[in-house]
Design a protein around this motif. Sequence first.
Motif, PDB file in Angstrom:
ATOM      1  N   SER A 253      -6.170   4.744  -0.905  1.00 46.10           N
ATOM      2  CA  SER A 253      -5.359   3.629  -0.468  1.00 46.10           C
ATOM      3  C   SER A 253      -5.209   2.794  -2.028  1.00 46.10           C
ATOM      4  CB  SER A 253      -5.935   2.776   0.511  1.00 46.10           C
ATOM      5  OG  SER A 253      -5.082   1.889   1.039  1.00 46.10           O
TER       6      SER A 253
ATOM      7  N   MET B 264       0.767  -1.245  -0.031  1.00 40.04           N
ATOM      8  CA  MET B 264       0.007  -0.011   0.158  1.00 40.04           C
ATOM      9  C   MET B 264       0.900   1.269   0.128  1.00 40.04           C
ATOM     10  SD  MET B 264      -3.120  -0.976   0.134  1.00 40.04           S
ATOM     11  CE  MET B 264      -4.164  -2.409   0.420  1.00 40.04           C
TER      12      MET B 264
ATOM     13  N   ARG C 109      -3.039   0.348  -4.527  1.00 40.85           N
ATOM     14  CA  ARG C 109      -2.156  -1.075  -4.581  1.00 40.85           C
ATOM     15  C   ARG C 109      -0.929  -0.571  -5.130  1.00 40.85           C
ATOM     16  NH1 ARG C 109      -0.395  -5.445  -3.116  1.00 40.85           N
ATOM     17  NH2 ARG C 109      -0.005  -7.118  -4.677  1.00 40.85           N
TER      18      ARG C 109
ATOM     19  N   THR D 164      -5.055  -6.363  -4.632  1.00 40.70           N
ATOM     20  CA  THR D 164      -6.162  -5.805  -3.701  1.00 40.70           C
ATOM     21  C   THR D 164      -6.839  -4.500  -4.330  1.00 40.70           C
ATOM     22  OG1 THR D 164      -4.726  -6.793  -1.903  1.00 40.70           O
ATOM     23  CG2 THR D 164      -6.778  -5.569  -1.101  1.00 40.70           C
TER      24      THR D 164
ATOM     25  N   SER E  31      -3.972  -9.941   1.142  1.00 41.52           N
ATOM     26  CA  SER E  31      -5.162  -9.130   1.395  1.00 41.52           C
ATOM     27  C   SER E  31      -4.537  -7.813   2.009  1.00 41.52           C
ATOM     28  CB  SER E  31      -6.097  -9.500   2.742  1.00 41.52           C
ATOM     29  OG  SER E  31      -5.342  -9.323   3.966  1.00 41.52           O
ATOM     30  N   GLN E  32      -5.296  -6.714   2.049  1.00 37.79           N
ATOM     31  CA  GLN E  32      -4.830  -5.341   2.184  1.00 37.79           C
ATOM     32  C   GLN E  32      -4.004  -5.317   3.676  1.00 37.79           C
ATOM     33  OE1 GLN E  32      -9.082  -3.825   2.275  1.00 37.79           O
ATOM     34  NE2 GLN E  32      -8.177  -2.690   3.813  1.00 37.79           N
TER      35      GLN E  32
END
Length: 444
Positions: free
Chosen positions: A77, A66, A79, A88, A414-415
């Motif tokens: 936010s 991020m 990727r 994500t 995942s984030q």
Amino acid sequence: MPFNSWNNFMLSLRSSTHMPFIQTLLPPQSIESSQVRYQMVSITRNILVIISTGISISAMAQESPMTYQVTNDALTSERSLTTSLLSTPSIASKKPALQIDWTMMATAHSPAQPIAAFIKDWDAPLDSGKHAYAQGRASINVRQADSPISYGLAWRYDYMMTFNQETADLYWQYQNKQIPNQNQTYALELEAQHNERIGANVGFTQQIAANWQLTTYANIWKGLHVLEGNAMGNVTSQAFPDGEIVGNIDRLNKTETYVDYYYDEPALGEEDLNWYPEKPAGYGYSLDVNLTGKLSDSTQLSIRGYDLLGRMHWKDTPSTKYVLDYDVNRRPIDMTGGQLDTDDVTQTLPWRVEGSLMHQLDNQWQLGMHGQVNDIQDLYQLSAGYQTRNDTYPVTITGLIEPQTQALGLAVDSQYGGIKLLTDSLDSEKAQRSEISLYGRYSW
């Protein structure tokens, strides 16, 4: 690694020749003293026992996936194009004041023997292979919102070993109580490089072009452990009838072997010669570089280099040189010599480069190619990933294959973090290739 059995073999040689000699001639932790071995067994097994169970993850998430861009009072936010295999989608959220990222990775490959055999009894059949290595790293990094600068702490571990097949064969024959062929000559070639260190880093991120970002980390290291050197020579064996019990020295007909290495603790029994050197102080530096960008709207590239231009400087480092010229028809004590010394040495740190090329087929499916390169081996992986339709907490699941080692893997991203597992066998006693890495992030 079969420390005790090989140590017993070389101790018997040493007692017969009245001189310290090579206590190990093969894979991974083979050049260690009893004290060093005890420490390294605990450290290395903590790493390798995990990866030899078949758990394996690429260290592709060393950098946070991020990056943050402020638009008015809201934060988008996005990727970031990093070595992570997973994608994500963009998620709108409030602007965090601080972000913390952490990562852990351990990897090993031992083509000549399963990983478990290298660190245990060396009792599995030999396959082709001329190297063995174990590498690990862990880090935690902190970045203030909107700041291009980050700060972090890190730990790294490298053990690289190369050897020829004849060295592996000779060791395997001894370990498994095999009678050598009569008058067979083995050309010995063994090089080992080991370094463990902790340190701190400062990272700086800059935009170098549209959709391209470069992050550079300057690392400062304090050495925890060092051992580096080589053994070369020739060993000619004798044969005895099946079932006949002979001493280890009687297995040799002739030996011309040269050993040269430096270390932080004696590894070849130098204490028996009243050699108790002080542990050297080691300090060093290296650079990490992370380049990420877009080749097109749907294709992303990331390249990450570790310990580039890395050096460790060790002050008053103990070193040992031995020459063993043994012939069954001569008195070996007259032909054996050695030298003990201390000196300032500079150790070149093993570098490592990881890359990822990702192509987004649609909103859910993606294909990828990934590479890993170190001082002694190049490996690559192919991947196919699927992103779930959960808008609140999207997760990408990716399958991987490493054609060179026939290893298979599974990744979940995942984030907030991810995990990726890769191995060539779920049976820990058979795995020759294993890797594990985890990463996560927290913002507030």
